[in-house]
Design a protein around this motif. Structure first.
Motif, PDB file in Angstrom:
ATOM      1  N   PHE A 360       0.816  -1.212   0.000  1.00 11.59           N
ATOM      2  CA  PHE A 360       0.000   0.000   0.000  1.00 11.59           C
ATOM      3  C   PHE A 360       0.852   1.265   0.000  1.00 11.59           C
ATOM      4  CE2 PHE A 360      -2.926  -3.146   1.583  1.00 11.59           C
ATOM      5  CZ  PHE A 360      -4.103  -2.804   0.955  1.00 11.59           C
ATOM      6  N   GLY A 361       2.122   1.156   0.252  1.00 10.91           N
ATOM      7  CA  GLY A 361       2.970   2.339   0.300  1.00 10.91           C
ATOM      8  C   GLY A 361       3.820   2.360   1.549  1.00 10.91           C
ATOM      9  N   LYS A 362       4.438   3.505   1.799  1.00  8.37           N
ATOM     10  CA  LYS A 362       5.360   3.639   2.925  1.00  8.37           C
ATOM     11  C   LYS A 362       4.642   4.147   4.170  1.00  8.37           C
ATOM     12  CE  LYS A 362       9.449   4.529   0.052  1.00  8.37           C
ATOM     13  NZ  LYS A 362      10.529   5.486  -0.277  1.00  8.37           N
ATOM     14  N   VAL A 363       5.206   3.783   5.323  1.00  3.65           N
ATOM     15  CA  VAL A 363       4.709   4.263   6.615  1.00  3.65           C
ATOM     16  C   VAL A 363       5.808   5.080   7.270  1.00  3.65           C
ATOM     17  CG1 VAL A 363       3.768   3.627   8.868  1.00  3.65           C
ATOM     18  CG2 VAL A 363       3.240   2.226   6.865  1.00  3.65           C
ATOM     19  N   TYR A 364       5.461   6.308   7.696  1.00  5.42           N
ATOM     20  CA  TYR A 364       6.434   7.239   8.251  1.00  5.42           C
ATOM     21  C   TYR A 364       6.164   7.481   9.730  1.00  5.42           C
ATOM     22  CZ  TYR A 364       7.329   8.422   3.327  1.00  5.42           C
ATOM     23  OH  TYR A 364       7.637   8.368   1.983  1.00  5.42           O
ATOM     24  N   ARG A 365       7.256   7.689  10.471  1.00  3.51           N
ATOM     25  CA  ARG A 365       7.140   8.153  11.845  1.00  3.51           C
ATOM     26  C   ARG A 365       6.914   9.662  11.825  1.00  3.51           C
ATOM     27  NH1 ARG A 365      10.359   6.290  16.174  1.00  3.51           N
ATOM     28  NH2 ARG A 365      11.781   5.433  14.593  1.00  3.51           N
ATOM     29  N   GLY A 366       6.055  10.161  12.727  1.00  3.50           N
ATOM     30  CA  GLY A 366       5.808  11.595  12.791  1.00  3.50           C
ATOM     31  C   GLY A 366       5.605  12.063  14.215  1.00  3.50           C
ATOM     32  N   THR A 367       5.789  13.367  14.429  1.00  6.36           N
ATOM     33  CA  THR A 367       5.538  13.990  15.730  1.00  6.36           C
ATOM     34  C   THR A 367       4.717  15.248  15.494  1.00  6.36           C
ATOM     35  OG1 THR A 367       7.642  13.177  16.612  1.00  6.36           O
ATOM     36  CG2 THR A 367       6.538  14.944  17.821  1.00  6.36           C
ATOM     37  N   LEU A 368       3.512  15.295  16.062  1.00  6.93           N
ATOM     38  CA  LEU A 368       2.644  16.457  15.894  1.00  6.93           C
ATOM     39  C   LEU A 368       3.196  17.640  16.685  1.00  6.93           C
ATOM     40  CD1 LEU A 368      -0.858  14.762  16.193  1.00  6.93           C
ATOM     41  CD2 LEU A 368       0.247  15.574  14.112  1.00  6.93           C
ATOM     42  N   ALA A 369       3.390  18.771  16.009  1.00 10.72           N
ATOM     43  CA  ALA A 369       3.983  19.938  16.649  1.00 10.72           C
ATOM     44  C   ALA A 369       3.114  20.479  17.766  1.00 10.72           C
ATOM     45  CB  ALA A 369       4.229  21.029  15.603  1.00 10.72           C
ATOM     46  N   SER A 370       1.791  20.356  17.634  1.00  7.73           N
ATOM     47  CA  SER A 370       0.885  20.970  18.608  1.00  7.73           C
ATOM     48  C   SER A 370       0.872  20.246  19.944  1.00  7.73           C
ATOM     49  CB  SER A 370      -0.533  21.018  18.040  1.00  7.73           C
ATOM     50  OG  SER A 370      -0.983  19.720  17.721  1.00  7.73           O
ATOM     51  N   THR A 371       1.143  18.923  19.937  1.00  8.03           N
ATOM     52  CA  THR A 371       1.024  18.144  21.182  1.00  8.03           C
ATOM     53  C   THR A 371       2.246  17.291  21.485  1.00  8.03           C
ATOM     54  OG1 THR A 371       0.009  16.283  20.004  1.00  8.03           O
ATOM     55  CG2 THR A 371      -1.472  17.981  20.885  1.00  8.03           C
ATOM     56  N   ASP A 372       3.212  17.220  20.558  1.00  4.24           N
ATOM     57  CA  ASP A 372       4.375  16.338  20.697  1.00  4.24           C
ATOM     58  C   ASP A 372       3.994  14.864  20.688  1.00  4.24           C
ATOM     59  OD1 ASP A 372       6.224  18.418  20.809  1.00  4.24           O
ATOM     60  OD2 ASP A 372       5.994  18.652  22.973  1.00  4.24           O
ATOM     61  N   ALA A 373       2.777  14.561  20.263  1.00  9.27           N
ATOM     62  CA  ALA A 373       2.336  13.169  20.194  1.00  9.27           C
ATOM     63  C   ALA A 373       2.965  12.485  18.982  1.00  9.27           C
ATOM     64  CB  ALA A 373       0.822  13.093  20.101  1.00  9.27           C
ATOM     65  N   GLN A 374       3.462  11.255  19.181  1.00  7.35           N
ATOM     66  CA  GLN A 374       4.041  10.506  18.076  1.00  7.35           C
ATOM     67  C   GLN A 374       2.943   9.761  17.319  1.00  7.35           C
ATOM     68  OE1 GLN A 374       7.376   8.245  19.999  1.00  7.35           O
ATOM     69  NE2 GLN A 374       8.601   9.328  18.491  1.00  7.35           N
ATOM     70  N   ILE A 375       3.072   9.741  16.011  1.00 11.25           N
ATOM     71  CA  ILE A 375       2.082   9.100  15.148  1.00 11.25           C
ATOM     72  C   ILE A 375       2.800   8.293  14.078  1.00 11.25           C
ATOM     73  CG2 ILE A 375       0.267  10.823  15.486  1.00 11.25           C
ATOM     74  CD1 ILE A 375       1.185  12.154  12.873  1.00 11.25           C
ATOM     75  N   ALA A 376       2.049   7.455  13.411  1.00 11.20           N
ATOM     76  CA  ALA A 376       2.526   6.748  12.225  1.00 11.20           C
ATOM     77  C   ALA A 376       1.625   7.144  11.069  1.00 11.20           C
ATOM     78  CB  ALA A 376       2.495   5.240  12.445  1.00 11.20           C
ATOM     79  N   VAL A 377       2.233   7.532   9.947  1.00  7.33           N
ATOM     80  CA  VAL A 377       1.471   8.020   8.796  1.00  7.33           C
ATOM     81  C   VAL A 377       1.703   7.081   7.618  1.00  7.33           C
ATOM     82  CG1 VAL A 377       1.029   9.941   7.243  1.00  7.33           C
ATOM     83  CG2 VAL A 377       1.760  10.395   9.600  1.00  7.33           C
ATOM     84  N   LYS A 378       0.625   6.451   7.163  1.00  2.00           N
ATOM     85  CA  LYS A 378       0.717   5.587   5.977  1.00  2.00           C
ATOM     86  C   LYS A 378       0.360   6.423   4.761  1.00  2.00           C
ATOM     87  CE  LYS A 378      -1.122   1.415   5.877  1.00  2.00           C
ATOM     88  NZ  LYS A 378      -2.128   0.325   5.733  1.00  2.00           N
ATOM     89  N   LYS A 379       1.286   6.502   3.818  1.00  2.00           N
ATOM     90  CA  LYS A 379       1.085   7.266   2.588  1.00  2.00           C
ATOM     91  C   LYS A 379       0.849   6.277   1.455  1.00  2.00           C
ATOM     92  CE  LYS A 379       3.126  11.262   0.251  1.00  2.00           C
ATOM     93  NZ  LYS A 379       4.334  12.127   0.144  1.00  2.00           N
ATOM     94  N   VAL A 380      -0.408   6.200   1.023  1.00  2.00           N
ATOM     95  CA  VAL A 380      -0.784   5.204   0.026  1.00  2.00           C
ATOM     96  C   VAL A 380      -0.200   5.594  -1.329  1.00  2.00           C
ATOM     97  CG1 VAL A 380      -2.702   4.066  -1.135  1.00  2.00           C
ATOM     98  CG2 VAL A 380      -2.880   4.659   1.281  1.00  2.00           C
ATOM     99  N   SER A 381       0.458   4.650  -1.990  1.00  2.00           N
ATOM    100  CA  SER A 381       1.114   4.916  -3.269  1.00  2.00           C
ATOM    101  C   SER A 381       0.109   5.262  -4.353  1.00  2.00           C
ATOM    102  CB  SER A 381       1.921   3.683  -3.705  1.00  2.00           C
ATOM    103  OG  SER A 381       2.839   3.303  -2.712  1.00  2.00           O
ATOM    104  N   HIS A 382       0.528   6.121  -5.271  1.00  2.00           N
ATOM    105  CA  HIS A 382      -0.335   6.484  -6.403  1.00  2.00           C
ATOM    106  C   HIS A 382      -0.598   5.280  -7.304  1.00  2.00           C
ATOM    107  CE1 HIS A 382      -0.633  10.798  -5.831  1.00  2.00           C
ATOM    108  NE2 HIS A 382       0.653  10.831  -5.536  1.00  2.00           N
ATOM    109  N   ASN A 383       0.408   4.396  -7.398  1.00  2.00           N
ATOM    110  CA  ASN A 383       0.257   3.250  -8.297  1.00  2.00           C
ATOM    111  C   ASN A 383      -0.308   2.032  -7.574  1.00  2.00           C
ATOM    112  OD1 ASN A 383       2.394   2.663  -6.685  1.00  2.00           O
ATOM    113  ND2 ASN A 383       3.849   2.174  -8.324  1.00  2.00           N
ATOM    114  N   SER A 384      -0.801   2.231  -6.349  1.00  2.00           N
ATOM    115  CA  SER A 384      -1.397   1.125  -5.620  1.00  2.00           C
ATOM    116  C   SER A 384      -2.653   0.645  -6.337  1.00  2.00           C
ATOM    117  CB  SER A 384      -1.768   1.569  -4.190  1.00  2.00           C
ATOM    118  OG  SER A 384      -2.540   0.582  -3.567  1.00  2.00           O
ATOM    119  N   LYS A 385      -2.748  -0.655  -6.538  1.00  2.00           N
ATOM    120  CA  LYS A 385      -3.909  -1.211  -7.228  1.00  2.00           C
ATOM    121  C   LYS A 385      -5.187  -1.022  -6.409  1.00  2.00           C
ATOM    122  CE  LYS A 385      -1.243  -4.748  -9.668  1.00  2.00           C
ATOM    123  NZ  LYS A 385      -1.034  -6.201  -9.899  1.00  2.00           N
ATOM    124  N   GLN A 386      -5.025  -1.055  -5.079  1.00  2.00           N
ATOM    125  CA  GLN A 386      -6.209  -0.925  -4.229  1.00  2.00           C
ATOM    126  C   GLN A 386      -6.704   0.512  -4.198  1.00  2.00           C
ATOM    127  OE1 GLN A 386      -3.404  -2.424  -3.382  1.00  2.00           O
ATOM    128  NE2 GLN A 386      -3.913  -4.562  -3.033  1.00  2.00           N
TER     129      GLN A 386
END
Length: 638
Positions: A360-386
């Motif tokens: 489905f694409g890559k998953v990135y680590r992230g930190t929200l600036a407003s709360t310092d909460a850590q998140i994981a962001v899945k970025k679905v590929s443009h060429n994903s069949k789904q």
């Protein structure tokens, strides 16, 4: 005959003490909680200024605060006391970690026990769990202040008040609001506004009526209650009951506070002194809005004009490029993040922040600036069949599911065809890395067995515990993530399908991963709960044996994991299939149980496989019968 003075004094003192004890036992008022006679549990604590904090912004936590002295609602000799009526009032505040995203709520509770060790957080408010929710033997009355929509409990929205008896499907509920005598109408209140609100609960035993009333703290008690329902509490309350509060957080979290509390067992609760209530902690200002205040003076007319024109231009452009929310977004709507915030959180989607990559694409680590909460962001590929179809599936399924062993979807973003999903960050990554990668330390058997129980509990919830049946269709080690405590969370719902209980999903497309696919899928293409069970069986063998389902480079007799474990069983050496990295350090009974259950799940006939409920009972040691002779169940292999 005159009564001696010392006897009169003794009688008066006795009556005084009896009256005082009865009064203290049946009523109290706390304008702040310094010295309060409370039993605290979980995350609950009393802050230095007397504020009672039930939960904080730690996720999947629960907190309890109960008055230590039980209230007498029944007596052994006379059955019922003369009057079951009671009255209580309290001031509370909910301050969410993320704006407009509460998690999960709090409840005023009347319970026969102060022991909530079997309760779970999230949508169960720290009162019940999936197995005891709704049982009439609970004898629990709760007034819930719910800030998350849980369809499995028939919630009508994510901002409501409900009356619960023995479970979380409310006997009566309504969106949070109060009746304004001046405006002659109900005015909506936001439970997670962070503002103090006051709730009154009054039960009239003679009329068999329970009233719940909500209002802003500075307002008088409204003439009309928010909820008024007929209920006979003599069927709920037992001889001794504890009164207090229970609260919980889930993937999304909130600070839940009680500022003051008044209770009366046999009359109207005393009014709280609002002026004496402790103040709430100052709110953390979001960095997102810092520096946006523009100072204008009367001498700067020209600058003011430029600002107005620039603002109008900005608004026009924003509307021009603003995406229209589709109907499914309105219905399911988890929090929608701005692309700008996610871009900053992931450092511009840098390669160094990549946690993993799949179909489905890559998953990135992230930190929200407003709360310092850590998140994981899945970025679905443009060429994903789904593509969009899978995206909508994951939004609709994950956005509504609530379970401690599921990876929680907390939001999403759409921008110019880019599809992004925002999840809880799982600091220990995926399970397969611990099983197969030399970079990670190997998990011991106790940790592996607990993870199997975690995933089993999650699948049982998907199959039986929600309003619809959720077929995961891709259960495997790489889709099980580990939180900070190395507890298992089932994730990646991109292939999930929903269907009503008692029906089959309308799909004939084979989906999943080779090695985990049930044999009937190649014939019918129709996924069922049994095909999920098949994959879970392979997963159990995967965890116990420390190897993937298919190993083409291995010896011919060990290429297929299921066949290899079966051969070990045939020769009476099933424990030889255990992971060599464990070096024999495991409980033989547990290892044998897992291996045999894995084989039972991999039977070719779906009807012969156990259900997730049966598997969960065996793994939890709660099965009512011994494991049937495996030789009988594995007859199809010979």
């Amino acid at each position: 005959m005159a009564i001696p003075n010392h006897i009169v004094t003794t009688l008066c003192l006795s009556l005084f003490l009896t009256f005082s004890f009865g009064q203290d036992e049946g009523q109290f008022v706390y304008n702040g909680f310094h010295g309060a006679n409370l039993q605290l549990g979980g995350s609950a604590k009393i802050l230095p200024n007397g504020l009672l904090q039930l939960t904080n912004t730690l996720k999947h936590r629960l907190g309890h605060a109960l008055y230590k002295v039980p209230m007498s609602f029944k007596t052994p000799s006379s059955g019922f006391v003369s009057n079951l009526s009671f009255s209580t009032s309290f001031v509370f505040s909910m301050v969410p970690e993320l704006p407009n995203s509460g998690g999960h709520g709090l409840a005023f509770t009347i319970s026969p026990s102060m022991d909530f060790s079997q309760a779970v957080p999230s949508q169960y408010f720290g009162i019940f769990n999936i197995s005891n929710n709704g049982l009439p033997t609970n004898h629990v009355l709760a007034i819930e202040l719910d800030t998350v929509l849980s369809p499995e409990f028939k919630d009508e929205d994510a901002n409501h008040v409900g009356i619960d008896v023995d479970g979380l499907i409310s006997v009566a509920s309504a969106p949070a609001s109060y009746y304004s005598g001046e405006e002659k109408k109900n005015i909506r209140l936001e439970l997670i506004s962070g503002n103090p609100l006051q709730l009154w609960v009054d039960y009239d035993e003679e009329k068999k009526r329970l009233d719940v009333t909500l209002a802003p703290t500075r307002s008088f008690k409204p003439d009309r209650p928010l909820l008024s329902t007929s209920i006979d509490l003599s069927r709920v309350l037992v001889e001794h009951m504890y009164v207090g509060f229970s609260s919980s957080t889930g993937t999304l979290a909130s600070d839940h506070y009680i500022l003051g509390w008044s209770f009366n067992r046999s009359g109207q609760a005393q009014s709280l002194d609002i002026a004496k209530l402790p103040s709430l902690p100052s709110r953390k200002k979001s960095r997102q809005y810092a520096g946006k205040i523009v100072m204008l003076s009367s001498a700067g007319g020209a600058i003011f004009l430029v600002v107005v024109i620039a603002g109008a231009t900005y608004t026009t452009r924003k509307k021009r490029y603003e995406e229209v929310r589709e109907e499914w977004e309105t219905i399911y709507g988890p929090q929608r993040f701005s692309y700008k915030n996610l871009y900053k959180a992931t450092k511009g989607f840098k390669e160094s922040e990549v946690l993993g990559e799949g179909g489905f694409g890559k998953v990135y680590r992230g930190t929200l600036a407003s709360t310092d909460a850590q998140i994981a962001v899945k970025k679905v590929s443009h060429n994903s069949k789904q593509g969009m179809k899978a995206f909508v599936t994951e939004i609709s399924a994950m956005g509504r599911l609530r379970h401690r062993n599921l990876v929680q979807l907390i939001g999403y973003c759409r921008r110019k065809g880019e599809l992004l999903l925002v999840y809880d960050f799982m600091p220990n990554g995926s399970l397969d890395r611990f099983l197969f990668s030399a970079e990670k330390p190997s998990l011991n058997w106790a940790q592996r067995f607990r993870i199997l129980r975690d995933v089993s509990s999650a699948l049982l919830y998907l199959h039986e515990g929600w309003e619809q049946v959720v077929l995961h269709r891709d259960v495997k080690a790489s889709n099980v993530l580990l939180d900070a405590d190395l507890k298992g969370r089932l994730g990646d719902f991109g292939l999930a399908r929903l269907c009503d209980h008692g029906t089959n999903p309308q799909t004939t497309q084979v989906a999943g991963t080779v090695g985990y696919l049930a044999p009937e899928l190649s014939r019918t293409g129709k996924a069922t709960t049994s095909s999920d069970v098949f994959a879970f069986g392979v997963f159990m063998l995967e965890v116990a044996c420390g190897r993937t389902p298919i190993e083409p480079q291995g010896p011919p007799e060990e290429v297929d994991l299921v066949d290899w474990v079966l051969e070990c069983w045939k020769v009476g050496a099933i424990l030889d299939a255990s992971d060599p990295k464990l070096e024999g350090d495991f409980l033989a009974d547990e290892m044998e149980l897992v291996l045999k259950l894995g084989l039972l799940c991999s039977r070719s006939l779906p009807a012969k496989r156990p259900t997730m409920r049966q598997l969960t009972q065996y793994l939890d040691g709660k099965a009512t019968t011994d494991l049937p002779e495996i030789q009988v169940f594995l007859g199809a292999y010979f």
